[in-house]
Enzyme design. Structure first.
Site, PDB file in Angstrom:
ATOM      1  N   LYS A  27       9.947  -6.390  -0.160  1.00  9.69           N
ATOM      2  CA  LYS A  27       8.696  -5.812   0.334  1.00  9.69           C
ATOM      3  C   LYS A  27       7.548  -6.778   0.037  1.00  9.69           C
ATOM      4  O   LYS A  27       7.356  -7.168  -1.115  1.00  9.69           O
ATOM      5  CB  LYS A  27       8.458  -4.467  -0.370  1.00  9.69           C
ATOM      6  CG  LYS A  27       7.238  -3.711   0.103  1.00  9.69           C
ATOM      7  CD  LYS A  27       7.215  -2.310  -0.522  1.00  9.69           C
ATOM      8  CE  LYS A  27       5.930  -1.572  -0.218  1.00  9.69           C
ATOM      9  NZ  LYS A  27       5.887  -0.266  -0.907  1.00  9.69           N
ATOM     10  N   GLY A  50       1.721  -8.823   6.540  1.00 10.14           N
ATOM     11  CA  GLY A  50       3.114  -8.765   6.087  1.00 10.14           C
ATOM     12  C   GLY A  50       3.291  -9.008   4.594  1.00 10.14           C
ATOM     13  O   GLY A  50       4.411  -9.089   4.100  1.00 10.14           O
ATOM     14  N   ARG A  65      13.211  -3.931  -3.613  1.00 11.23           N
ATOM     15  CA  ARG A  65      13.412  -2.492  -3.719  1.00 11.23           C
ATOM     16  C   ARG A  65      14.874  -2.173  -3.443  1.00 11.23           C
ATOM     17  O   ARG A  65      15.477  -2.735  -2.536  1.00 11.23           O
ATOM     18  CB  ARG A  65      12.514  -1.802  -2.706  1.00 11.23           C
ATOM     19  CG  ARG A  65      12.638  -0.310  -2.703  1.00 11.23           C
ATOM     20  CD  ARG A  65      11.422   0.331  -2.123  1.00 11.23           C
ATOM     21  NE  ARG A  65      11.388   0.217  -0.675  1.00 11.23           N
ATOM     22  CZ  ARG A  65      10.352   0.618   0.068  1.00 11.23           C
ATOM     23  NH1 ARG A  65       9.275   1.107  -0.501  1.00 11.23           N
ATOM     24  NH2 ARG A  65      10.386   0.494   1.364  1.00 11.23           N
ATOM     25  N   ASP A 123       6.472   8.902   7.685  1.00 15.95           N
ATOM     26  CA  ASP A 123       7.187   7.632   7.543  1.00 15.95           C
ATOM     27  C   ASP A 123       7.450   7.314   6.073  1.00 15.95           C
ATOM     28  O   ASP A 123       8.244   6.420   5.766  1.00 15.95           O
ATOM     29  CB  ASP A 123       6.415   6.482   8.210  1.00 15.95           C
ATOM     30  CG  ASP A 123       4.974   6.410   7.758  1.00 15.95           C
ATOM     31  OD1 ASP A 123       4.249   7.404   7.929  1.00 15.95           O
ATOM     32  OD2 ASP A 123       4.573   5.371   7.222  1.00 15.95           O
ATOM     33  N   ASP A 131       8.041   4.606  -1.111  1.00 17.45           N
ATOM     34  CA  ASP A 131       6.739   4.065  -0.715  1.00 17.45           C
ATOM     35  C   ASP A 131       5.626   4.452  -1.677  1.00 17.45           C
ATOM     36  O   ASP A 131       4.728   5.235  -1.371  1.00 17.45           O
ATOM     37  CB  ASP A 131       6.395   4.444   0.734  1.00 17.45           C
ATOM     38  CG  ASP A 131       7.093   3.508   1.714  1.00 17.45           C
ATOM     39  OD1 ASP A 131       7.859   2.636   1.242  1.00 17.45           O
ATOM     40  OD2 ASP A 131       6.900   3.630   2.931  1.00 17.45           O
TER      41      ASP A 131
HETATM   42  P1  AMP Z   1       2.591   2.374   3.955  1.00 16.92           P
HETATM   43  O1  AMP Z   1       1.513   3.421   4.067  1.00 16.92           O
HETATM   44  O2  AMP Z   1       2.349   1.347   2.899  1.00 16.92           O
HETATM   45  O3  AMP Z   1       3.936   2.997   3.812  1.00 16.92           O
HETATM   46  O4  AMP Z   1       2.572   1.537   5.327  1.00 16.92           O
HETATM   47  C1  AMP Z   1       2.448   2.136   6.575  1.00 16.92           C
HETATM   48  C2  AMP Z   1       2.810   1.147   7.670  1.00 16.92           C
HETATM   49  O5  AMP Z   1       1.942   0.013   7.645  1.00 16.92           O
HETATM   50  C3  AMP Z   1       4.222   0.585   7.587  1.00 16.92           C
HETATM   51  O6  AMP Z   1       4.688   0.409   8.892  1.00 16.92           O
HETATM   52  C4  AMP Z   1       4.023  -0.739   6.900  1.00 16.92           C
HETATM   53  O7  AMP Z   1       5.043  -1.647   7.184  1.00 16.92           O
HETATM   54  C5  AMP Z   1       2.697  -1.191   7.491  1.00 16.92           C
HETATM   55  N1  AMP Z   1       1.972  -2.123   6.604  1.00 16.92           N
HETATM   56  C6  AMP Z   1       1.369  -1.819   5.433  1.00 16.92           C
HETATM   57  N2  AMP Z   1       0.804  -2.910   4.900  1.00 16.92           N
HETATM   58  C7  AMP Z   1       1.069  -3.945   5.724  1.00 16.92           C
HETATM   59  C8  AMP Z   1       0.759  -5.338   5.723  1.00 16.92           C
HETATM   60  N3  AMP Z   1       0.056  -5.915   4.732  1.00 16.92           N
HETATM   61  N4  AMP Z   1       1.197  -6.084   6.768  1.00 16.92           N
HETATM   62  C9  AMP Z   1       1.900  -5.523   7.763  1.00 16.92           C
HETATM   63  N5  AMP Z   1       2.216  -4.240   7.832  1.00 16.92           N
HETATM   64  C10 AMP Z   1       1.809  -3.439   6.824  1.00 16.92           C
HETATM   65 MG    MG Z   2       5.560   3.387   4.269  1.00 17.24          MG
END
Ligand code: AMP
Ligand code: MG
Length: 470
Positions: free
Chosen positions: A107, A120, A170, A242, A252
């Site tokens: 991650k 990313g 993870r 999600d 998460d």
């Molecule tokens: P999360 O709330 O952290 O579970 O993320 C929600 C969505 O946003 C997921 O699809 C993650 O992969 C995407 N995401 C979160 N942070 C980033 C990041 N820095 N770059 C790309 N995608 C992200």
């Molecule tokens: Mg997530």
């Protein structure tokens, strides 16, 4: 290091993922390593230089089949048909000596087709937070993803300011989310929805014979999980669909936190403006999330109208089932093994007294079990009178104490200690992280050497908001 991969997810149809490897980093260095988990996974002898290469994504081990998973999700109530692993790569799956299958995921490993506007990447703060909190959760006995490694990348990540980048490895029983089901349901791709269903059944619910019994089983596990969270004062903070695991495990870790003072309306996440995911709201949100799963499963049923009626009834049954499970969890915290409806009032009175006294959730329950919680209460006569009623209710003191000892942790990962740990780690000092990790390995045991870590924050130390930190 040996990886014996057996990658079932990568053998699913192409619609489930995009094949994609991690992006290389400049200067990987292992910051935290979970030797016990590495051993359980059967990884063999590991040298840290090699671990840095592998768990930064610079080196792909033989047999890996790196990919980014596709999923959708309701974020704060709004449906997003296309989320997916925007900053994570599933490297592959390992089956351990006990037969348990584990996803190995990096991650913070770079951009993927699902990154949308994101970079990313992750920075050191949230990576170390997840490392500590997910392992603490495991040792508290609550289903969760785990953390194998935290590796610094040597590259900067730009948030409000430049921060050191890091990658978390993870380990999870899978990464199937409610949002994975929503992904195919929203596309009306019923063939892949059925494939996903069969895969989820074989991986997590071998006894579920059809979508209805599958839904029952997921609901049961989610109720169990969320009541367990509430029993230790945990606030997930972003229970979007999600982030809601199909096997009922915690996943998460973002702006999550354990509360210090008991406050049912407690919110830490800076992005949760309206308290959608507040401590007490978690009971409602899990029903809302299960309703989304139910909706996604309807197309798999032969008669849609019948399915809608049957699934709606299942969701409507959730509040009662939740309350029953909640009663079990909180009664156990008071040393009551077989609670009756009358015990609900006893628990509510105790929680009300705690709230009025701004008592520390963890320490008050622990001290009650250890014999003396009076110091946590402002209104001594109210507490003494409650305590008399409670003592009269306890049938056998020894059994009650034993039950309390396994239900009331002595230590939880406190937000201010995590923030302090991150700040020292930013200066290159990992000793606080190691100390926290060790203390949290035995959370139900009083450990005098770690008394400072079990203390609530002073008003100056208190952390009011936890930033999403993505
Ligand atoms: P999360 O709330 O952290 O579970 O993320 C929600 C969505 O946003 C997921 O699809 C993650 O992969 C995407 N995401 C979160 N942070 C980033 C990041 N820095 N770059 C790309 N995608 C992200
Ligand atoms: Mg997530």
């Amino acid at each position: 290091m040996i990886f014996e991969f057996d990658n079932t997810y990568s053998r699913l149809p192409d619609a489930f993922f995009t094949r994609q490897g991690p992006e290389p980093v400049s200067q990987p260095e292992v910051l935290a390593w979970n030797a016990g988990l590495a051993q359980d996974l059967g990884l063999g002898a590991i040298d840290m230089a090699q671990a840095a290469q592998i768990f930064s994504g610079n080196q792909t081990p033989d047999g890996a089949a790196p990919l980014a998973q596709a999923y959708a999700g309701h974020q704060f109530g709004h449906f997003n048909p296309q989320l997916g692993d925007g900053r994570a790569i599933l490297m592959g799956e390992i089956v351990d000596a006990t037969g348990q299958r584990h996803d190995i995921t990096l991650k913070g490993s770079g951009r993927t087709p699902y990154s949308r506007g994101g970079d990313g990447r992750a920075w050191l703060g949230p990576v170390l937070r997840e490392f500590i909190v997910s392992e603490a959760m495991y040792h508290l006995g609550i289903p969760t993803t785990r953390a194998l490694a935290a590796v610094a990348t040597g590259d900067a990540v730009y948030r409000e300011t430049a921060q050191p980048g890091a990658i978390l490895t993870r380990v999870a029983s899978s990464h199937l989310r409610v949002g994975t089901f929503e992904y195919f349901a929203a596309r009306r791709d019923h063939e892949n929805l059925k494939t996903l269903f069969d895969y989820a059944v074989s991986r997590h619910y071998p006894l579920a014979s059809d979508p209805a019994s599958f839904l029952d089983a997921v609901i049961e596990r989610q109720i169990k999980l969320v009541t367990q969270w509430m029993g230790i004062g945990f606030i997930h903070g972003v229970m979007n669909t999600d982030n809601c695991h199909i096997a009922g495990i915690t996943i998460d870790y973002g702006p999550c936190a354990f509360m210090d003072q008991y406050n049912p309306r407690q919110v830490y996440s800076s992005i949760d403006q309206y308290g959608r995911y507040a401590y007490e709201a978690q009971r409602n949100i899990i029903m809302w999330n299960m309703a989304q799963l139910a909706t996604s499963l309807v197309p798999l049923m032969p008669d849609q109208d019948e399915a809608i009626a049957a699934f709606t009834a299942k969701i409507h049954a959730m509040p009662d089932d939740f309350n029953t499970q909640w009663l079990r969890v909180f009664a156990a915290k008071l040393g009551i093994a077989n609670p009756t409806e009358q015990d609900r009032a006893l628990i509510a009175q105790f929680l009300n007294l705690m709230e009025a006294s701004q008592a520390d959730f963890t320490n008050t329950f622990y001290d009650l079990g250890a014999g003396d919680a009076a110091a946590h209460f402002k209104d001594q006569s109210a507490f003494q009178s409650w305590q008399d009623t409670w003592r009269a209710r306890i049938v056998d003191d020894t059994t009650a104490r034993a039950l309390m000892a396994q239900s009331n942790p002595w230590i939880i990962p406190r937000n201010h200690q995590i923030e302090a740990m991150i700040n020292t780690a930013l200066n290159g000092d990992m000793t606080q992280l190691e100390r926290l990790a060790i203390a949290l390995t035995n959370p139900y045991t009083k450990q005098n050497a770690f008394a400072d870590l079990a203390s609530p924050p002073t008003p100056e130390q208190e952390i009011k908001a936890t930033f999403c930190g993505t």
